[in-house]
Scaffold this motif. Structure first.
Motif, PDB file in Angstrom:
ATOM      1  N   LEU A 148      33.864  50.234  39.611  1.00 59.11           N
ATOM      2  CA  LEU A 148      32.403  50.294  39.573  1.00 59.11           C
ATOM      3  C   LEU A 148      31.894  50.126  38.144  1.00 59.11           C
ATOM      4  O   LEU A 148      32.168  50.953  37.272  1.00 59.11           O
ATOM      5  CB  LEU A 148      31.948  51.649  40.129  1.00 59.11           C
ATOM      6  N   GLU A 149      31.163  49.039  37.903  1.00 63.70           N
ATOM      7  CA  GLU A 149      30.603  48.807  36.574  1.00 63.70           C
ATOM      8  C   GLU A 149      29.255  49.517  36.494  1.00 63.70           C
ATOM      9  O   GLU A 149      28.290  49.111  37.128  1.00 63.70           O
ATOM     10  CB  GLU A 149      30.454  47.310  36.305  1.00 63.70           C
ATOM     11  N   VAL A 150      29.212  50.592  35.717  1.00 65.59           N
ATOM     12  CA  VAL A 150      28.023  51.449  35.715  1.00 65.59           C
ATOM     13  C   VAL A 150      27.040  51.028  34.634  1.00 65.59           C
ATOM     14  O   VAL A 150      25.824  51.081  34.827  1.00 65.59           O
ATOM     15  CB  VAL A 150      28.447  52.919  35.516  1.00 65.59           C
ATOM     16  N   GLY A 161      22.749  54.723  36.248  1.00 65.68           N
ATOM     17  CA  GLY A 161      23.556  54.819  35.029  1.00 65.68           C
ATOM     18  C   GLY A 161      22.893  55.569  33.885  1.00 65.68           C
ATOM     19  O   GLY A 161      23.362  55.538  32.754  1.00 65.68           O
ATOM     20  N   LYS A 162      21.813  56.289  34.178  1.00 70.83           N
ATOM     21  CA  LYS A 162      21.082  57.011  33.119  1.00 70.83           C
ATOM     22  C   LYS A 162      21.955  58.072  32.463  1.00 70.83           C
ATOM     23  O   LYS A 162      22.066  58.137  31.237  1.00 70.83           O
ATOM     24  CB  LYS A 162      19.815  57.679  33.706  1.00 70.83           C
ATOM     25  N   SER A 163      22.559  58.915  33.281  1.00 72.94           N
ATOM     26  CA  SER A 163      23.410  59.978  32.727  1.00 72.94           C
ATOM     27  C   SER A 163      24.577  59.379  31.965  1.00 72.94           C
ATOM     28  O   SER A 163      24.935  59.846  30.890  1.00 72.94           O
ATOM     29  CB  SER A 163      23.961  60.865  33.836  1.00 72.94           C
ATOM     30  N   LEU A 198      16.083  51.530  33.836  1.00 70.22           N
ATOM     31  CA  LEU A 198      17.458  51.122  34.087  1.00 70.22           C
ATOM     32  C   LEU A 198      17.628  50.815  35.567  1.00 70.22           C
ATOM     33  O   LEU A 198      17.142  51.572  36.412  1.00 70.22           O
ATOM     34  CB  LEU A 198      18.380  52.282  33.716  1.00 70.22           C
ATOM     35  N   ALA A 199      18.314  49.736  35.893  1.00 73.61           N
ATOM     36  CA  ALA A 199      18.646  49.461  37.292  1.00 73.61           C
ATOM     37  C   ALA A 199      20.016  48.833  37.342  1.00 73.61           C
ATOM     38  O   ALA A 199      20.275  47.853  36.621  1.00 73.61           O
ATOM     39  CB  ALA A 199      17.602  48.535  37.921  1.00 73.61           C
ATOM     40  N   ASP A 200      20.899  49.391  38.135  1.00 76.94           N
ATOM     41  CA  ASP A 200      22.271  48.892  38.283  1.00 76.94           C
ATOM     42  C   ASP A 200      22.957  48.657  36.944  1.00 76.94           C
ATOM     43  O   ASP A 200      23.653  47.657  36.762  1.00 76.94           O
ATOM     44  CB  ASP A 200      22.269  47.570  39.071  1.00 76.94           C
TER      45      ASP A 200
END
Ligand SMILES: Nc1ncnc2c1ncn2[C@@H]1O[C@H](COP(=O)(O)OP(=O)(O)OP(=O)(O)O)[C@@H](O)[C@H]1O
Ligand SMILES: [Mg+2]
Lengths: 227, 240
Positions: free
Chosen positions: B14-16, B39-41, B209-211
């Protein structure tokens, strides 16, 4: 009431011998548990470590100890080591009991450390604390407190297991019972008496352990502030 | 103050985070928004190396971090972090929580660390709780202690990961107030939050942020009023 009379006669005749033997039982248990705590800490560290080799060493040690009877371990150490170094039976007994209990204590510590929320380590690291400092100051104190009931339980098992060193001629409680009943032909009453001695020691220990656990409970504010 | 270039991070397949580029100026307050799992955290955690990115450079306080050479503990001292679930040390009192790292990491004397801790507690309005244990505090109080604890290391940057998400609604305000004070005092901050009112008031820049991609960024007045990207519009509609 012949039973009661016999009990009283055993107490009056051998009470002092049993008391001395109690001391021996307590001494060999205490030394072996001290030793076991050190071993337990080291091997818990091995199990938590990211090093595959250390994990593996710990697994082998714990596997062997769990997979073989204590009496075999005692005999093995006593006669096995006798070929290399000259060990008196007390030292060999304490060593064997320590190595045995150490494996269980290692598992207790490992479980306790791993039960501490990951966020604790993350918070400590995020403050710039190196891993070992975070472990020592933040994780381990919490883990230790959580481990106390299991440790106390393991200590009681250790105390009772120490009776097996009678078979390598340590003059502990159980050994004394063996020789007393050989003299007086009253095995039933004699084992009853020795049971009482063990029970009293365990009860005293349990009381102390409970006190310690209560003391370590950090739910009250310091310096008498009322919530 | 912070410069991230070409940062990528995966968990297994999984590419975060996908090639993130982002700079944060001194005294700037940046708010990260985005749907759950965007992916914020992970981005925040990469900034203090709780997660290690596979690729990309991170420069903090004009020092580039090289995983082989840099002492990460030194970098983390400069980057304070506040967690959603506070993560206070339950076996230590409030003041001990705050003085622990200054004493054992910065080697401050107990007296110096304690007086600084008391000043910080005063700042977050909890000087009367110094000798309490965390479990005796409300959520809002816990989070304010956590902020004081991070500030005690005198960080250059503060990271906040949903600092009010675990709080009862009536306790959110007191924590946001402390953060507003910090922003006003000129602290550089990167904040993940769903508190859009707060973001509007305090943020210099909002980043969507998205994906694992930054799809849109700008001043809160622009992003909240005229979002360009379709996903930003949808996200804001859900949240507001
Ligand atoms: N330690 C991990 N191991 C595996 N996958 C992880 C790990 N941490 C995060 N992830 C995955 O990475 C993705 C991004 O997670 P992240 O926590 O950064 O999202 P987020 O934007 O903070 O979401 P939320 O708003 O729910 O907190 C998610 O799909 C998550 O499941
Ligand atoms: Mg998150």
């Amino acid at each position: 009431m012949i039973f009661l009379e016999n009990i009283i006669s055993i107490f009056s005749e051998h009470g002092i011998a049993f008391l001395k033997a109690s001391w021996m039982t307590i001494a060999i248990t205490a030394i072996s548990l001290l030793f076991a705590m050190v071993i337990g800490l080291i091997f818990a560290g091995f199990k938590i470590s990211t090093s595959k080799i250390l994990n593996w060493i710990a697994d082998i040690y714990i596997g062997i100890i769990r997979g073989t009877p204590l009496i075999v371990q005692i005999m093995f150490l006593y006669y096995g080591l006798a070929n290399i170094v000259n060990l008196d039976s007390f030292t060999a007994g304490a060593l064997a009991l320590g190595v045995h209990t150490g494996a269980y204590i290692a598992e207790i510590f490992r479980g306790a450390v791993q039960s501490i929320d990951r966020g604790q380590m993350e918070a400590a690291r995020s403050l710039g604390m190196p891993y070992s400092l975070a472990m020592r100051r933040i994780i381990f104190p919490q883990a230790f407190k959580r481990a106390i009931p299991s440790l106390a339980n393991q200590f009681i098992i250790g105390l009772k297991d120490s009776s097996l060193v009678a078979y390598i001629a340590v003059t502990d409680l159980y050994n004394t019972a063996l020789s007393v009943q050989g003299e007086n032909y009253m095995p039933f009453e004699t084992y009853f008496v020795v049971g009482v001695y063990y029970l009293i020691i365990v009860l005293i220990f349990t009381w102390v352990a409970n006190r310690i656990e209560k003391k370590m409970d950090v739910s009250k504010p310091k310096e008498g502030i009322i919530v | 103050m912070i410069k991230i270039s070409n940062l990528s991070k995966s968990f297994g397949k999984l590419e975060v985070l996908k090639n993130i580029n982002l700079s944060v100026d001194e005294k700037e307050v940046v708010v990260l928004i985005g749907a759950s799992g965007s992916g914020k955290s992970t981005l925040l955690r990469c900034l203090n190396f709780l997660e290690v990115a596979e690729r990309g450079d991170i420069i903090i306080d004009s020092e580039k971090t090289d995983l082989a050479k840099t002492n990460l503990n030194k970098v983390r001292e400069k980057v304070g972090m506040v967690f959603q679930h506070f993560n206070l040390f339950p076996h230590k009192t409030v003041i001990e929580n705050i003085t622990e790292a200054p004493i054992f990491v910065r080697k401050e004397t107990k007296e110096a660390a304690s007086s600084k801790a008391m000043a910080l507690l005063k700042k977050v309005g909890l000087e009367d709780k110094a000798n309490y244990y965390p479990e005796q505090l409300s959520g809002g109080q816990k989070q304010r202690v956590a902020i004081a604890r991070a500030l005690a290391m005198e960080p250059k940057v503060m990271l906040f990961d949903e600092p009010t998400s675990a709080l009862d609604p009536e306790l959110v305000g007191e924590v946001l107030q402390v953060m507003k004070d910090l922003a006003r005092d000129g602290m550089t901050m990167v904040i993940v939050t769903h508190e859009m009112g707060f973001a509007k008031e305090v943020a210099d820049r909002v980043i969507m942020l998205a994906d694992g991609n930054i799809i849109e960024e700008g001043h809160p007045n622009d992003i909240f009023v005229n979002p360009i990207h379709e996903r930003t519009k949808r996200f804001l509609n859900q949240i507001l």
